[in-house]
Design a protein around this motif. Sequence first.
Motif, PDB file in Angstrom:
ATOM      1  N   VAL A  23       0.891  -1.165   0.000  1.00  0.00           N
ATOM      2  CA  VAL A  23       0.000   0.000   0.000  1.00  0.00           C
ATOM      3  C   VAL A  23       0.921   1.204   0.000  1.00  0.00           C
ATOM      4  N   THR A  24       0.791   2.080  -1.010  1.00  0.00           N
ATOM      5  CA  THR A  24       1.708   3.212  -1.108  1.00  0.00           C
ATOM      6  C   THR A  24       0.998   4.511  -1.457  1.00  0.00           C
ATOM      7  N   ASP A  25       1.641   5.597  -1.082  1.00  0.00           N
ATOM      8  CA  ASP A  25       1.231   6.932  -1.478  1.00  0.00           C
ATOM      9  C   ASP A  25       1.844   7.207  -2.854  1.00  0.00           C
ATOM     10  N   LEU A  26       1.374   8.221  -3.539  1.00  0.00           N
ATOM     11  CA  LEU A  26       1.927   8.589  -4.838  1.00  0.00           C
ATOM     12  C   LEU A  26       3.036   9.623  -4.678  1.00  0.00           C
ATOM     13  N   ARG A  27       2.723  10.712  -4.015  1.00  0.00           N
ATOM     14  CA  ARG A  27       3.663  11.819  -3.857  1.00  0.00           C
ATOM     15  C   ARG A  27       4.485  11.637  -2.588  1.00  0.00           C
ATOM     16  N   MET A  28       5.762  11.306  -2.788  1.00  0.00           N
ATOM     17  CA  MET A  28       6.697  11.180  -1.673  1.00  0.00           C
ATOM     18  C   MET A  28       8.026  11.755  -2.135  1.00  0.00           C
ATOM     19  N   PRO A  29       8.812  12.309  -1.217  1.00  0.00           N
ATOM     20  CA  PRO A  29      10.128  12.805  -1.608  1.00  0.00           C
ATOM     21  C   PRO A  29      11.006  11.652  -2.106  1.00  0.00           C
ATOM     22  N   GLY A  30      11.872  11.947  -3.041  1.00  0.00           N
ATOM     23  CA  GLY A  30      12.769  10.908  -3.554  1.00  0.00           C
ATOM     24  C   GLY A  30      12.043  10.009  -4.536  1.00  0.00           C
ATOM     25  N   VAL A  31      11.871   8.768  -4.155  1.00  0.00           N
ATOM     26  CA  VAL A  31      11.213   7.775  -5.009  1.00  0.00           C
ATOM     27  C   VAL A  31       9.700   7.903  -4.834  1.00  0.00           C
ATOM     28  N   SER A  32       9.011   8.302  -5.895  1.00  0.00           N
ATOM     29  CA  SER A  32       7.550   8.454  -5.837  1.00  0.00           C
ATOM     30  C   SER A  32       6.884   7.083  -5.829  1.00  0.00           C
ATOM     31  N   GLY A  33       5.591   7.083  -5.583  1.00  0.00           N
ATOM     32  CA  GLY A  33       4.839   5.835  -5.588  1.00  0.00           C
ATOM     33  C   GLY A  33       4.855   5.139  -6.937  1.00  0.00           C
ATOM     34  N   SER A  34       4.815   5.913  -8.022  1.00  0.00           N
ATOM     35  CA  SER A  34       4.849   5.294  -9.354  1.00  0.00           C
ATOM     36  C   SER A  34       6.229   4.706  -9.653  1.00  0.00           C
ATOM     37  N   LYS A  35       7.287   5.398  -9.268  1.00  0.00           N
ATOM     38  CA  LYS A  35       8.642   4.848  -9.452  1.00  0.00           C
ATOM     39  C   LYS A  35       8.841   3.613  -8.585  1.00  0.00           C
ATOM     40  N   LEU A  36       8.322   3.681  -7.373  1.00  0.00           N
ATOM     41  CA  LEU A  36       8.405   2.528  -6.475  1.00  0.00           C
ATOM     42  C   LEU A  36       7.691   1.328  -7.092  1.00  0.00           C
ATOM     43  N   ALA A  37       6.486   1.545  -7.604  1.00  0.00           N
ATOM     44  CA  ALA A  37       5.713   0.454  -8.210  1.00  0.00           C
ATOM     45  C   ALA A  37       6.469  -0.173  -9.379  1.00  0.00           C
ATOM     46  N   ARG A  38       7.070   0.668 -10.209  1.00  0.00           N
ATOM     47  CA  ARG A  38       7.847   0.141 -11.345  1.00  0.00           C
ATOM     48  C   ARG A  38       8.966  -0.772 -10.861  1.00  0.00           C
ATOM     49  N   GLN A  39       9.695  -0.310  -9.859  1.00  0.00           N
ATOM     50  CA  GLN A  39      10.832  -1.093  -9.360  1.00  0.00           C
ATOM     51  C   GLN A  39      10.371  -2.381  -8.674  1.00  0.00           C
ATOM     52  N   LEU A  40       9.276  -2.299  -7.927  1.00  0.00           N
ATOM     53  CA  LEU A  40       8.768  -3.501  -7.264  1.00  0.00           C
ATOM     54  C   LEU A  40       8.255  -4.513  -8.280  1.00  0.00           C
ATOM     55  N   ARG A  41       7.584  -4.042  -9.329  1.00  0.00           N
ATOM     56  CA  ARG A  41       7.095  -4.946 -10.387  1.00  0.00           C
ATOM     57  C   ARG A  41       8.269  -5.648 -11.081  1.00  0.00           C
ATOM     58  N   ASN A  42       9.411  -4.944 -11.221  1.00  0.00           N
ATOM     59  CA  ASN A  42      10.594  -5.564 -11.808  1.00  0.00           C
ATOM     60  C   ASN A  42      11.184  -6.632 -10.889  1.00  0.00           C
ATOM     61  N   ARG A  43      11.061  -6.424  -9.600  1.00  0.00           N
ATOM     62  CA  ARG A  43      11.591  -7.393  -8.630  1.00  0.00           C
ATOM     63  C   ARG A  43      10.669  -8.601  -8.461  1.00  0.00           C
ATOM     64  N   LYS A  44       9.364  -8.319  -8.413  1.00  0.00           N
ATOM     65  CA  LYS A  44       8.376  -9.390  -8.206  1.00  0.00           C
ATOM     66  C   LYS A  44       7.098  -8.999  -8.937  1.00  0.00           C
ATOM     67  N   SER A  45       6.901  -9.528 -10.108  1.00  0.00           N
ATOM     68  CA  SER A  45       5.772  -9.110 -10.946  1.00  0.00           C
ATOM     69  C   SER A  45       4.418  -9.440 -10.335  1.00  0.00           C
ATOM     70  N   SER A  46       4.369 -10.427  -9.453  1.00  0.00           N
ATOM     71  CA  SER A  46       3.086 -10.841  -8.878  1.00  0.00           C
ATOM     72  C   SER A  46       2.660 -10.036  -7.647  1.00  0.00           C
ATOM     73  N   VAL A  47       3.513  -9.135  -7.159  1.00  0.00           N
ATOM     74  CA  VAL A  47       3.142  -8.360  -5.977  1.00  0.00           C
ATOM     75  C   VAL A  47       1.939  -7.478  -6.305  1.00  0.00           C
ATOM     76  N   LYS A  48       0.999  -7.413  -5.392  1.00  0.00           N
ATOM     77  CA  LYS A  48      -0.182  -6.555  -5.548  1.00  0.00           C
ATOM     78  C   LYS A  48       0.177  -5.183  -4.989  1.00  0.00           C
ATOM     79  N   ILE A  49      -0.202  -4.125  -5.711  1.00  0.00           N
ATOM     80  CA  ILE A  49       0.130  -2.773  -5.272  1.00  0.00           C
ATOM     81  C   ILE A  49      -1.121  -1.913  -5.285  1.00  0.00           C
ATOM     82  N   VAL A  50      -1.404  -1.304  -4.127  1.00  0.00           N
ATOM     83  CA  VAL A  50      -2.567  -0.440  -3.957  1.00  0.00           C
ATOM     84  C   VAL A  50      -2.073   0.984  -3.721  1.00  0.00           C
TER      85      VAL A  50
END
Length: 122
Positions: free
Chosen positions: A52-79
């Motif tokens: 569960v993540t916010d979108l606007r965060m300093p540094g790595v945004s929620g969208s950048k975080l989601a991209r990186q997590l999907r690359n690490r584990k494509s099956s992770v669910k992200i809200v």
Amino acid sequence: MTKKILIVDDEPDVVDFFSEFLGMELGEIEIKTAECGEQALENFSHDIDLVVTDLRMPGVSGSKLARQLRNRKSSVKIVLITGYLDRSEIMECVDLELFDEIYEKPIDTETVATRIKTLLAA
């Protein structure tokens, strides 16, 4: 098997609220927390089922975080739960299928909890 959730938000009160709320609503789950995208990337492990993540965060945004997590584990669910809804950014996220669910604050906590239960059961 205990499900594992990572909650990410740069506002500690939001992290605390979701940790307590989801802990009560979902029962036997393990919750990890992070107060920024960088910390989330450090705390992420392949046994995390849902983020569960916010979108606007300093540094790595929620969208950048989601991209990186999907690359690490494509099956992770992200809200995504955000108080700042940039329509063009959200449309890009939808097109890239970065998030399984997107909610704008203020949210209906029961709706979010029900959807998270469904995502974890899938």
